[in-house]
Motif scaffolding. Structure first.
Motif, PDB file in Angstrom:
ATOM      1  N   ALA A 340       0.846  -1.191   0.000  1.00  0.00           N
ATOM      2  CA  ALA A 340       0.000   0.000   0.000  1.00  0.00           C
ATOM      3  C   ALA A 340       0.884   1.244   0.000  1.00  0.00           C
ATOM      4  N   PHE A 341       0.448   2.259  -0.771  1.00  0.00           N
ATOM      5  CA  PHE A 341       1.279   3.435  -0.986  1.00  0.00           C
ATOM      6  C   PHE A 341       0.577   4.736  -0.601  1.00  0.00           C
ATOM      7  N   SER A 342       1.311   5.816  -0.787  1.00  0.00           N
ATOM      8  CA  SER A 342       0.823   7.195  -0.682  1.00  0.00           C
ATOM      9  C   SER A 342       0.238   7.487   0.694  1.00  0.00           C
ATOM     10  N   TYR A 343      -1.033   7.898   0.778  1.00  0.00           N
ATOM     11  CA  TYR A 343      -1.590   8.305   2.065  1.00  0.00           C
ATOM     12  C   TYR A 343      -1.778   7.130   3.026  1.00  0.00           C
ATOM     13  N   TYR A 344      -1.853   5.912   2.528  1.00  0.00           N
ATOM     14  CA  TYR A 344      -1.831   4.762   3.441  1.00  0.00           C
ATOM     15  C   TYR A 344      -0.533   4.801   4.255  1.00  0.00           C
ATOM     16  N   TYR A 345       0.550   5.117   3.546  1.00  0.00           N
ATOM     17  CA  TYR A 345       1.873   5.188   4.173  1.00  0.00           C
ATOM     18  C   TYR A 345       1.941   6.358   5.158  1.00  0.00           C
ATOM     19  N   SER A 361       5.033  -2.746   8.240  1.00  0.00           N
ATOM     20  CA  SER A 361       3.779  -3.462   8.008  1.00  0.00           C
ATOM     21  C   SER A 361       2.684  -2.898   8.905  1.00  0.00           C
ATOM     22  N   ILE A 362       1.442  -2.996   8.423  1.00  0.00           N
ATOM     23  CA  ILE A 362       0.308  -2.471   9.175  1.00  0.00           C
ATOM     24  C   ILE A 362      -0.924  -3.305   8.878  1.00  0.00           C
ATOM     25  N   ARG A 363      -1.807  -3.447   9.860  1.00  0.00           N
ATOM     26  CA  ARG A 363      -3.057  -4.181   9.682  1.00  0.00           C
ATOM     27  C   ARG A 363      -4.223  -3.207   9.512  1.00  0.00           C
ATOM     28  N   VAL A 364      -5.307  -3.702   8.934  1.00  0.00           N
ATOM     29  CA  VAL A 364      -6.527  -2.914   8.865  1.00  0.00           C
ATOM     30  C   VAL A 364      -6.953  -2.519  10.275  1.00  0.00           C
ATOM     31  N   SER A 365      -6.823  -3.454  11.207  1.00  0.00           N
ATOM     32  CA  SER A 365      -7.216  -3.180  12.599  1.00  0.00           C
ATOM     33  C   SER A 365      -6.393  -2.064  13.229  1.00  0.00           C
ATOM     34  N   ASP A 366      -5.148  -1.869  12.757  1.00  0.00           N
ATOM     35  CA  ASP A 366      -4.325  -0.775  13.280  1.00  0.00           C
ATOM     36  C   ASP A 366      -4.929   0.574  12.913  1.00  0.00           C
ATOM     37  N   ILE A 368      -8.126   1.045  12.337  1.00  0.00           N
ATOM     38  CA  ILE A 368      -9.381   1.154  13.097  1.00  0.00           C
ATOM     39  C   ILE A 368      -9.103   1.613  14.525  1.00  0.00           C
ATOM     40  N   GLU A 369      -8.186   0.921  15.193  1.00  0.00           N
ATOM     41  CA  GLU A 369      -7.884   1.272  16.574  1.00  0.00           C
ATOM     42  C   GLU A 369      -7.237   2.651  16.665  1.00  0.00           C
ATOM     43  N   GLY A 370      -6.417   2.986  15.668  1.00  0.00           N
ATOM     44  CA  GLY A 370      -5.806   4.308  15.650  1.00  0.00           C
ATOM     45  C   GLY A 370      -6.845   5.401  15.508  1.00  0.00           C
ATOM     46  N   ALA A 371      -7.847   5.164  14.652  1.00  0.00           N
ATOM     47  CA  ALA A 371      -8.920   6.143  14.465  1.00  0.00           C
ATOM     48  C   ALA A 371      -9.694   6.348  15.759  1.00  0.00           C
ATOM     49  N   LYS A 372     -10.034   5.257  16.433  1.00  0.00           N
ATOM     50  CA  LYS A 372     -10.779   5.365  17.695  1.00  0.00           C
ATOM     51  C   LYS A 372     -10.009   6.183  18.722  1.00  0.00           C
ATOM     52  N   ILE A 388      -6.805  14.267  11.136  1.00  0.00           N
ATOM     53  CA  ILE A 388      -6.289  12.926  11.357  1.00  0.00           C
ATOM     54  C   ILE A 388      -7.375  11.943  11.749  1.00  0.00           C
ATOM     55  N   CYS A 389      -8.356  12.378  12.528  1.00  0.00           N
ATOM     56  CA  CYS A 389      -9.481  11.509  12.900  1.00  0.00           C
ATOM     57  C   CYS A 389     -10.268  11.108  11.658  1.00  0.00           C
ATOM     58  N   LEU A 390     -10.603  12.099  10.838  1.00  0.00           N
ATOM     59  CA  LEU A 390     -11.358  11.833   9.613  1.00  0.00           C
ATOM     60  C   LEU A 390     -10.578  10.918   8.686  1.00  0.00           C
ATOM     61  N   ASP A 391      -9.296  11.217   8.470  1.00  0.00           N
ATOM     62  CA  ASP A 391      -8.487  10.444   7.524  1.00  0.00           C
ATOM     63  C   ASP A 391      -8.369   8.974   7.936  1.00  0.00           C
ATOM     64  N   LEU A 392      -8.071   8.730   9.201  1.00  0.00           N
ATOM     65  CA  LEU A 392      -7.908   7.355   9.666  1.00  0.00           C
ATOM     66  C   LEU A 392      -9.224   6.593   9.623  1.00  0.00           C
ATOM     67  N   THR A 393     -10.308   7.264   9.976  1.00  0.00           N
ATOM     68  CA  THR A 393     -11.620   6.614   9.908  1.00  0.00           C
ATOM     69  C   THR A 393     -11.955   6.259   8.469  1.00  0.00           C
ATOM     70  N   TYR A 394     -11.676   7.183   7.558  1.00  0.00           N
ATOM     71  CA  TYR A 394     -11.962   6.931   6.144  1.00  0.00           C
ATOM     72  C   TYR A 394     -11.150   5.754   5.613  1.00  0.00           C
ATOM     73  N   ILE A 395      -9.845   5.731   5.904  1.00  0.00           N
ATOM     74  CA  ILE A 395      -9.001   4.633   5.421  1.00  0.00           C
ATOM     75  C   ILE A 395      -9.484   3.290   5.955  1.00  0.00           C
ATOM     76  N   SER A 396      -9.832   3.244   7.236  1.00  0.00           N
ATOM     77  CA  SER A 396     -10.259   1.973   7.835  1.00  0.00           C
ATOM     78  C   SER A 396     -11.552   1.468   7.203  1.00  0.00           C
ATOM     79  N   VAL A 397     -12.469   2.376   6.900  1.00  0.00           N
ATOM     80  CA  VAL A 397     -13.738   1.975   6.270  1.00  0.00           C
ATOM     81  C   VAL A 397     -13.515   1.593   4.816  1.00  0.00           C
TER      82      VAL A 397
END
Length: 435
Positions: A340-345, A361-366, A368-372, A388-397
């Motif tokens: 995964a690249f760009s803003y995922y990174y 390396s990173i998990r989808v759950s990371d 999610i938990e980071g957004a919370k 940062i809250c919006l961005d992490l929530t968006y990526i996880s969804v």
């Protein structure tokens, strides 16, 4: 009978000439030829190969790719090593970036000239002068220009063509264009698999690719399940590289890049300024936050909701509503490795889960938990990125909507062996083949 001395001398000279002719012919016959090599038949095209008086090194070829993205313009100068009976090797890459993106000059295309000329100077510094006119120069624009009205985008491209026309490099009519989103995904897939060695032999498994840009996002992989191929005909493409053929699933989502998605979640509309005195109010911002944000040359006034509402849950609902039925779910990822690249990174770095320089390396759950954690601890005085809250929530969804389980692991990397993991290298390969 005695043979005259001059006859012996003449015979000796003839023998020497015959011997030298044989040696030259024999060595020429053994000299490596590019005619038999896969992919780089373009190397012997007269447009690309310098004349005998100009040759610096016939083992190296250069390609220049401009990546005109939504947030900036980047130049990649690639130096390829050609070896007999082997696929090309990337000997060196020069990378340089400037901001803002081309789309920022939509109302005044002439203003983009200084930045383009600055990057062209970098190209001149990194390509031998004797090979300038045989080195292809290409600009591919991505989501930033795709989102512009057609006339404005065309004016920008026309200006770039004018500038390229004054450069000493090889250009053609198709050298400046807007890149199709699917081609962007396929080119990025080529880049990562080429750098990992997955395109050199059929025995090496390929990896999948996720890219999250500012205006669009792509997913590309080689499906293992025939069901995926049958149920997604519009997203299936065939690719031939180094005499091997790959079937790829590739889909690009215009408007779902992080910056465009951020605007949609906040309640704004791409390219439409707010009325005077109007604000975008969002639960994804810190309580009582006020500020301004500029996106695609439009400045928005933002405000967070009053304290008391659960931020993460409220933001999650906004994101899920925005993404509802906009993403195709694919379930063919079980044992496949994904990069995964760009803003995922970038957001992985923000969470402290990966190293900014080396990735990880990173998990989808990371996500999610980071957004919370981030959302529920935001205050209007918090330093750093207010989104940062919006961005992490968006990526996880987004990742879950694409079909990835919460325990899926992604590899995040900006470079592999010092080469940028963008679509530019793959697109350069493709363009060289067309020549």
């Amino acid at each position: 009978m005695r043979i005259p001395k001059f006859a012996l001398a003449f015979l000796f000279v003839v023998c020497v000439v015959v011997y030298l002719t044989y040696v030259k012919y024999h060595n020429d016959d053994k000299r490596p030829t590019l005619l038999k090599q896969p992919l780089y038949h373009w190397a012997i095209d007269h447009h690309l190969r310098p004349t005998s008086a100009e040759v610096v090194s016939e083992d190296f070829l250069y390609g220049i790719m401009f990546d005109a993205g939504s947030t900036g313009t980047r130049i990649h100068v690639f130096k390829f090593l050609l070896q007999p009976n082997e696929s090309p090797k990337l000997a060196h890459e020069t990378f340089k970036a400037i901001k803002p993106g081309l789309s920022a000059y939509a109302d005044d295309p002439d203003k983009c000239a200084d930045g383009i000329l600055q990057l062209l100077e970098s190209a001149k510094d990194n390509v031998p002068a004797l090979q300038w006119k045989s080195t292809p120069l290409v600009l591919k624009a991505t989501a930033g220009l795709r989102l512009l009205p057609g006339e404005k985008a065309n004016h920008l491209l026309t200006k770039v063509k004018e500038i390229f026309g004054t450069s000493p490099f090889l250009t053609r009519e198709e050298s400046v264009s807007i890149m199709d989103g699917t081609d962007e995904g396929v080119s990025a897939w080529i880049t990562i698999n080429f750098l990992l060695g997955g395109l050199h032999t059929a025995a090496t498994p390929t990896v999948g690719m996720l890219d999250l840009g500012g205006g669009s996002t792509q997913i590309t992989f080689s499906p293992k399940d025939e069901k995926t191929i049958q149920t997604s005909p519009d997203d299936i493409t065939s690719l031939k590289m180094f005499n091997l053929t790959y079937t790829l699933y590739s889909h690009s989502y215009l408007g779902l890049g992080l910056m465009s998605a951020r605007l949609a979640v906040l309640g704004g509309t791409e390219g439409q300024p707010l009325q005077e005195g109007q604000e975008l109010i969002s639960p994804c911002l810190a309580p009582d936050y006020t500020g301004q944000w500029e996106h695609a040359e439009v400045t928005y006034t933002l405000r967070g909701q009053k304290a008391g509402e659960p931020i993460y849950e409220s933001c999650l609902m906004k994101v899920e509503k925005m993404l509802y039925k906009k993403v195709k779910k694919v379930e063919d990822f079980k044992d496949m490795e994904f990069y995964a690249f760009s803003y995922y990174y970038d957001r992985g770095v923000d969470l402290g889960i990966i190293d900014e320089q080396d990735g990880g390396s990173i998990r989808v759950s990371d996500y999610i938990e980071g957004a919370k954690k981030v959302c529920n601890n935001m205050t209007s005085s918090s330093e750093g990125n207010p989104f940062i809250c919006l961005d992490l929530t968006y990526i996880s969804v987004l990742l879950q909507e694409l079909g990835f389980p919460v325990d899926k692991v992604f590899k995040l990397s900006r470079t592999i062996d010092g080469v940028e993991t963008s679509w530019a290298l793959g697109a350069t390969f493709h363009f060289l083949e067309t020549l």
